[in-house]
Write an enzyme that holds these catalytic residues in place. Structure first.
Site, PDB file in Angstrom:
ATOM      1  N   GLU A  51      56.983  44.640  53.763  1.00 11.98           N
ATOM      2  CA  GLU A  51      56.436  45.462  52.487  1.00 11.98           C
ATOM      3  C   GLU A  51      55.398  46.012  52.976  1.00 11.98           C
ATOM      4  O   GLU A  51      54.183  45.351  53.232  1.00 11.98           O
ATOM      5  CB  GLU A  51      56.308  44.235  51.419  1.00 11.98           C
ATOM      6  CG  GLU A  51      55.895  44.914  50.143  1.00 11.98           C
ATOM      7  CD  GLU A  51      56.659  46.175  49.590  1.00 11.98           C
ATOM      8  OE1 GLU A  51      57.851  45.898  49.592  1.00 11.98           O
ATOM      9  OE2 GLU A  51      56.089  47.192  49.381  1.00 11.98           O
ATOM     10  N   CYS A  82      61.121  50.559  59.379  1.00 14.41           N
ATOM     11  CA  CYS A  82      61.137  50.440  57.831  1.00 14.41           C
ATOM     12  C   CYS A  82      59.672  50.502  57.256  1.00 14.41           C
ATOM     13  O   CYS A  82      58.844  51.604  57.353  1.00 14.41           O
ATOM     14  CB  CYS A  82      62.156  49.200  57.406  1.00 14.41           C
ATOM     15  SG  CYS A  82      62.517  49.374  55.788  1.00 14.41           S
ATOM     16  N   HIS A 181      66.508  48.683  60.844  1.00 16.23           N
ATOM     17  CA  HIS A 181      65.933  47.429  61.471  1.00 16.23           C
ATOM     18  C   HIS A 181      66.771  46.831  62.675  1.00 16.23           C
ATOM     19  O   HIS A 181      67.821  46.137  62.601  1.00 16.23           O
ATOM     20  CB  HIS A 181      66.122  46.192  60.587  1.00 16.23           C
ATOM     21  CG  HIS A 181      65.118  46.519  59.370  1.00 16.23           C
ATOM     22  ND1 HIS A 181      64.176  46.049  59.210  1.00 16.23           N
ATOM     23  CD2 HIS A 181      65.516  46.975  58.000  1.00 16.23           C
ATOM     24  CE1 HIS A 181      63.461  45.952  57.916  1.00 16.23           C
ATOM     25  NE2 HIS A 181      64.401  46.872  57.096  1.00 16.23           N
ATOM     26  N   GLU A 183      66.025  45.056  65.008  1.00 13.82           N
ATOM     27  CA  GLU A 183      65.881  43.807  65.352  1.00 13.82           C
ATOM     28  C   GLU A 183      66.675  42.865  64.618  1.00 13.82           C
ATOM     29  O   GLU A 183      66.744  41.518  64.838  1.00 13.82           O
ATOM     30  CB  GLU A 183      64.134  43.517  64.835  1.00 13.82           C
ATOM     31  CG  GLU A 183      64.005  43.360  63.458  1.00 13.82           C
ATOM     32  CD  GLU A 183      63.880  44.706  62.864  1.00 13.82           C
ATOM     33  OE1 GLU A 183      64.134  45.861  63.424  1.00 13.82           O
ATOM     34  OE2 GLU A 183      63.224  44.738  61.501  1.00 13.82           O
TER      35      GLU A 183
HETATM   36  N1  GLN Z   1      60.544  48.929  50.699  1.00 20.35           N
HETATM   37  C1  GLN Z   1      59.555  48.502  51.794  1.00 20.35           C
HETATM   38  C2  GLN Z   1      58.075  48.917  51.541  1.00 20.35           C
HETATM   39  O1  GLN Z   1      58.069  50.085  50.987  1.00 20.35           O
HETATM   40  C3  GLN Z   1      60.312  48.485  52.985  1.00 20.35           C
HETATM   41  C4  GLN Z   1      61.351  47.509  53.278  1.00 20.35           C
HETATM   42  C5  GLN Z   1      61.822  47.086  54.522  1.00 20.35           C
HETATM   43  O2  GLN Z   1      60.680  47.004  55.405  1.00 20.35           O
HETATM   44  N2  GLN Z   1      62.828  46.467  54.758  1.00 20.35           N
HETATM   45  O3  GLN Z   1      57.493  48.635  52.376  1.00 20.35           O
END
Ligand code: GLN
Length: 202
Positions: A51, A82, A181, A183
């Protein structure tokens, strides 16, 4: 050039263990980075998914934001997945007011861009650089890249039926980012590409 570089994984939050496991499977020494001192020991950094708002807060609280910026500006390779992609973006859309990024890649990334349509999904993403056929990519509340500067190479795009292509993988010098992702899927090709990038820069 270092034969075997040491790679750090930003360990504040997110899917840290999964990145550590993939890198170890490639016989790369890995350091979990939780303080500026840990950064001294690494030749490159992985910024995991998680996040990005929380990662930003914790990076500031642990005194890591500025040292990360300095290392990236000094040429340290980094790979963000991400939330980690968001952290490497020079500009973000849909972030919180107090959200900060490490930056480094001349791109504009929209948070939760795919999430508005589909919370999570898988797609086969052709990525010429890694060979061996399309990458089975897992997207979880994923961002996409809305703008790239002229120095940024687009590595991969996703195109759904009737949708415009969306940029989901980019490379700028030693900095790489993916919306998805790798990983989580047991396919180490993108991590191997990053290790090769770090070897080339070290
Ligand atoms: N939505 C998340 C963010 O804004 C990212 C999601 C993720 O890393 N799987 O950080």
């Amino acid at each position: 050039m270092t034969a075997v570089p040491t790679i750090g994984v930003l360990a504040l939050q997110g899917d840290v263990a999964e990145h550590v496991a993939v890198l170890r499977s490639l016989d790369v020494p890995v350091v979990r980075v939780l303080s500026p001192e840990h950064l001294d020991a690494v030749d490159g950094m992985v910024l995991p998914g998680g996040e990005s708002t929380t990662m930003s807060k914790l990076a500031l609280r642990y005194g890591l934001m500025e040292p990360l910026r300095e290392r990236v500006a000094a040429g340290m390779p980094a790979y963000g997945t991400c939330a980690g992609m968001i952290m490497l973006a020079d500009e973000i859309l849909g972030g919180t007011d107090d959200q900060r990024t490490v930056g480094g890649i001349d791109m504009t990334v929209r948070r939760n861009a795919f999430g508005r349509q589909r919370e999570s999904f898988e797609a086969r993403v052709p990525i010429d650089r890694i060979g061996g056929g399309p990458f089975e990519a897992v997207f979880i509340r994923a961002p996409w890249v809305e703008r790239v500067g002229s120095g940024v190479i687009v590595l991969g795009e996703v195109k759904g039926p009737g949708e415009a292509g969306r940029i989901v993988a980019v490379l700028q010098g030693g900095l790489m980012a993916t919306s998805f992702h790798p990983e989580l899927t047991g396919d180490a090709r993108i991590h191997r590409l990053f290790v090769d990038i770090v070897k080339g820069h070290a």
